[in-house]
Motif scaffolding. Sequence first.
Motif, PDB file in Angstrom:
ATOM      1  N   LEU A  82      -5.949 -14.117  -1.991  1.00  0.00           N
ATOM      2  CA  LEU A  82      -4.653 -13.587  -1.560  1.00  0.00           C
ATOM      3  C   LEU A  82      -3.611 -13.891  -2.628  1.00  0.00           C
ATOM      4  O   LEU A  82      -3.345 -15.058  -2.933  1.00  0.00           O
ATOM      5  CB  LEU A  82      -4.241 -14.205  -0.224  1.00  0.00           C
ATOM      6  CG  LEU A  82      -2.958 -13.668   0.420  1.00  0.00           C
ATOM      7  CD1 LEU A  82      -3.118 -12.205   0.806  1.00  0.00           C
ATOM      8  CD2 LEU A  82      -2.595 -14.491   1.654  1.00  0.00           C
ATOM      9  N   ALA A  83      -3.004 -12.848  -3.183  1.00  0.00           N
ATOM     10  CA  ALA A  83      -2.039 -13.039  -4.262  1.00  0.00           C
ATOM     11  C   ALA A  83      -0.787 -13.747  -3.766  1.00  0.00           C
ATOM     12  O   ALA A  83      -0.291 -14.683  -4.400  1.00  0.00           O
ATOM     13  CB  ALA A  83      -1.668 -11.696  -4.881  1.00  0.00           C
ATOM     14  N   TYR A  84      -0.272 -13.313  -2.638  1.00  0.00           N
ATOM     15  CA  TYR A  84       0.924 -13.916  -2.052  1.00  0.00           C
ATOM     16  C   TYR A  84       1.161 -13.322  -0.671  1.00  0.00           C
ATOM     17  O   TYR A  84       0.585 -12.300  -0.306  1.00  0.00           O
ATOM     18  CB  TYR A  84       2.164 -13.683  -2.927  1.00  0.00           C
ATOM     19  CG  TYR A  84       2.531 -12.229  -3.100  1.00  0.00           C
ATOM     20  CD1 TYR A  84       3.388 -11.580  -2.207  1.00  0.00           C
ATOM     21  CD2 TYR A  84       2.026 -11.482  -4.168  1.00  0.00           C
ATOM     22  CE1 TYR A  84       3.717 -10.244  -2.366  1.00  0.00           C
ATOM     23  CE2 TYR A  84       2.341 -10.143  -4.332  1.00  0.00           C
ATOM     24  CZ  TYR A  84       3.193  -9.530  -3.426  1.00  0.00           C
ATOM     25  OH  TYR A  84       3.504  -8.198  -3.573  1.00  0.00           O
ATOM     26  N   PRO A 158       2.298  -0.815  -2.268  1.00  0.00           N
ATOM     27  CA  PRO A 158       0.833  -0.957  -2.261  1.00  0.00           C
ATOM     28  C   PRO A 158       0.138   0.397  -2.299  1.00  0.00           C
ATOM     29  O   PRO A 158       0.711   1.429  -1.904  1.00  0.00           O
ATOM     30  CB  PRO A 158       0.566  -1.691  -0.938  1.00  0.00           C
ATOM     31  CG  PRO A 158       1.748  -1.368  -0.084  1.00  0.00           C
ATOM     32  CD  PRO A 158       2.913  -1.295  -1.017  1.00  0.00           C
ATOM     33  N   ASP A 159      -1.097   0.392  -2.768  1.00  0.00           N
ATOM     34  CA  ASP A 159      -1.878   1.626  -2.788  1.00  0.00           C
ATOM     35  C   ASP A 159      -2.373   1.980  -1.390  1.00  0.00           C
ATOM     36  O   ASP A 159      -2.368   3.152  -1.004  1.00  0.00           O
ATOM     37  CB  ASP A 159      -3.069   1.472  -3.736  1.00  0.00           C
ATOM     38  CG  ASP A 159      -2.628   1.217  -5.165  1.00  0.00           C
ATOM     39  OD1 ASP A 159      -1.817   2.007  -5.673  1.00  0.00           O
ATOM     40  OD2 ASP A 159      -3.080   0.222  -5.748  1.00  0.00           O
ATOM     41  N   HIS A 246      -4.243  -2.212  -5.088  1.00  0.00           N
ATOM     42  CA  HIS A 246      -3.380  -3.143  -4.355  1.00  0.00           C
ATOM     43  C   HIS A 246      -3.454  -2.812  -2.869  1.00  0.00           C
ATOM     44  O   HIS A 246      -3.005  -1.756  -2.429  1.00  0.00           O
ATOM     45  CB  HIS A 246      -1.932  -3.038  -4.847  1.00  0.00           C
ATOM     46  CG  HIS A 246      -0.999  -3.982  -4.141  1.00  0.00           C
ATOM     47  ND1 HIS A 246       0.365  -3.945  -4.326  1.00  0.00           N
ATOM     48  CD2 HIS A 246      -1.232  -4.971  -3.235  1.00  0.00           C
ATOM     49  CE1 HIS A 246       0.928  -4.885  -3.572  1.00  0.00           C
ATOM     50  NE2 HIS A 246      -0.019  -5.508  -2.898  1.00  0.00           N
ATOM     51  N   ILE A 247      -4.032  -3.727  -2.098  1.00  0.00           N
ATOM     52  CA  ILE A 247      -4.133  -3.568  -0.649  1.00  0.00           C
ATOM     53  C   ILE A 247      -3.130  -4.492   0.018  1.00  0.00           C
ATOM     54  O   ILE A 247      -3.090  -5.693  -0.269  1.00  0.00           O
ATOM     55  CB  ILE A 247      -5.550  -3.895  -0.145  1.00  0.00           C
ATOM     56  CG1 ILE A 247      -6.572  -2.941  -0.766  1.00  0.00           C
ATOM     57  CG2 ILE A 247      -5.618  -3.817   1.370  1.00  0.00           C
ATOM     58  CD1 ILE A 247      -8.001  -3.212  -0.327  1.00  0.00           C
ATOM     59  N   LEU A 248      -2.326  -3.948   0.903  1.00  0.00           N
ATOM     60  CA  LEU A 248      -1.364  -4.739   1.661  1.00  0.00           C
ATOM     61  C   LEU A 248      -1.909  -4.983   3.058  1.00  0.00           C
ATOM     62  O   LEU A 248      -2.219  -4.050   3.795  1.00  0.00           O
ATOM     63  CB  LEU A 248      -0.015  -4.023   1.752  1.00  0.00           C
ATOM     64  CG  LEU A 248       1.090  -4.810   2.472  1.00  0.00           C
ATOM     65  CD1 LEU A 248       1.525  -5.997   1.626  1.00  0.00           C
ATOM     66  CD2 LEU A 248       2.289  -3.923   2.773  1.00  0.00           C
ATOM     67  N   LEU A 249      -2.023  -6.254   3.410  1.00  0.00           N
ATOM     68  CA  LEU A 249      -2.520  -6.677   4.717  1.00  0.00           C
ATOM     69  C   LEU A 249      -1.328  -7.014   5.604  1.00  0.00           C
ATOM     70  O   LEU A 249      -0.501  -7.852   5.245  1.00  0.00           O
ATOM     71  CB  LEU A 249      -3.434  -7.886   4.556  1.00  0.00           C
ATOM     72  CG  LEU A 249      -3.957  -8.557   5.825  1.00  0.00           C
ATOM     73  CD1 LEU A 249      -4.871  -7.621   6.592  1.00  0.00           C
ATOM     74  CD2 LEU A 249      -4.682  -9.861   5.472  1.00  0.00           C
ATOM     75  N   VAL A 280      -4.954  -8.340  -3.232  1.00  0.00           N
ATOM     76  CA  VAL A 280      -4.614  -8.327  -1.813  1.00  0.00           C
ATOM     77  C   VAL A 280      -3.361  -9.170  -1.621  1.00  0.00           C
ATOM     78  O   VAL A 280      -3.312 -10.339  -2.016  1.00  0.00           O
ATOM     79  CB  VAL A 280      -5.753  -8.895  -0.949  1.00  0.00           C
ATOM     80  CG1 VAL A 280      -5.336  -8.936   0.523  1.00  0.00           C
ATOM     81  CG2 VAL A 280      -7.024  -8.068  -1.120  1.00  0.00           C
ATOM     82  N   SER A 281      -2.345  -8.581  -1.053  1.00  0.00           N
ATOM     83  CA  SER A 281      -1.150  -9.315  -0.650  1.00  0.00           C
ATOM     84  C   SER A 281      -0.957  -9.092   0.840  1.00  0.00           C
ATOM     85  O   SER A 281      -1.501  -8.134   1.404  1.00  0.00           O
ATOM     86  CB  SER A 281       0.084  -8.855  -1.432  1.00  0.00           C
ATOM     87  OG  SER A 281       0.400  -7.502  -1.115  1.00  0.00           O
TER      88      SER A 281
END
Length: 288
Positions: A82-84, A158-159, A246-249, A280-281
């Motif tokens: 997890l990037a942040y 995010p993508d 870039h996936i945003l959770l 992943v952020s």
Amino acid sequence: MQMQSSWYERIAAPRTSTCLACSRTIPYYGDLEELKAEQWRRSLCSSCVEHIPFIEEVGCSSCGRHIRCEDCQRQPLQQYGLAYNRSVVQYQEHMKEWLALCKFKGNQSIAFVMAGMMIEQYMPLALTAKVNKPTRSSSDWWSMLKEWWNPESIIEYPDLVTYVPSSLERLEERGFNQAELLAGTLAKAWSRPLLNCLDRTRDTGKQSQQSRAGREQSLEGTFTWNQAAFQGIRFYMARQPKPYLHILLVDDVYTTGSTIRACARALQDGLRELHIQGMVSSYTWARA
């Protein structure tokens, strides 16, 4: 006998609505479905808006908490892929009441307000995150000039947008997944695909009633990749080739981070299986 008002009197009379959070009378601005998420303030009274505990200064660059976070020192998010994480509000008592209206009383309209807050605050919060970008060619001087002139240009939406899945038991109990509602509104506002990337293999019970160690143990192996998402990501990468994805959770609340970390680890496992370099952020409405 009282005369019935004419059509002109009915449409000329001031129309009012009620605040979604406290039920006070507020001016009527139209049906909620007609409003855009960016107009979330129109659904609340001025008092409720003024008392929102926004996270204006990030104290932890890793999890986005408003104060220094010892959790991130013990368990860095990066080791879980997890990037942040960033969150919009501090999880204070009246914010807990808002979430309870959505989760336990079925008031999905409050999720519209929460998502609007997330859309509004995404860029200011994302600017506080330091992430490693893919290397750029030294000849790409125009992009470097734009970034120097406008630092916000390096922050990208995010993508893909995904969300923490709910168990079947919770879906049957509530009838919806609040994290999916939030993620869907964000994806629509940003014109990004919304993918159900993860499956929940079992119900781990209410996380709020478990200790920190209990949360970690109960979440072990709980989240797995949704196989249908593989095709969606392959299709997206074929249409828009990128050096990384870039996936945003999205979730409602970041408490200890156990759920977010478990989901991020499962997402990174899936990306490795697809041979895709990904970041992943996570983005939550509240941070405890």
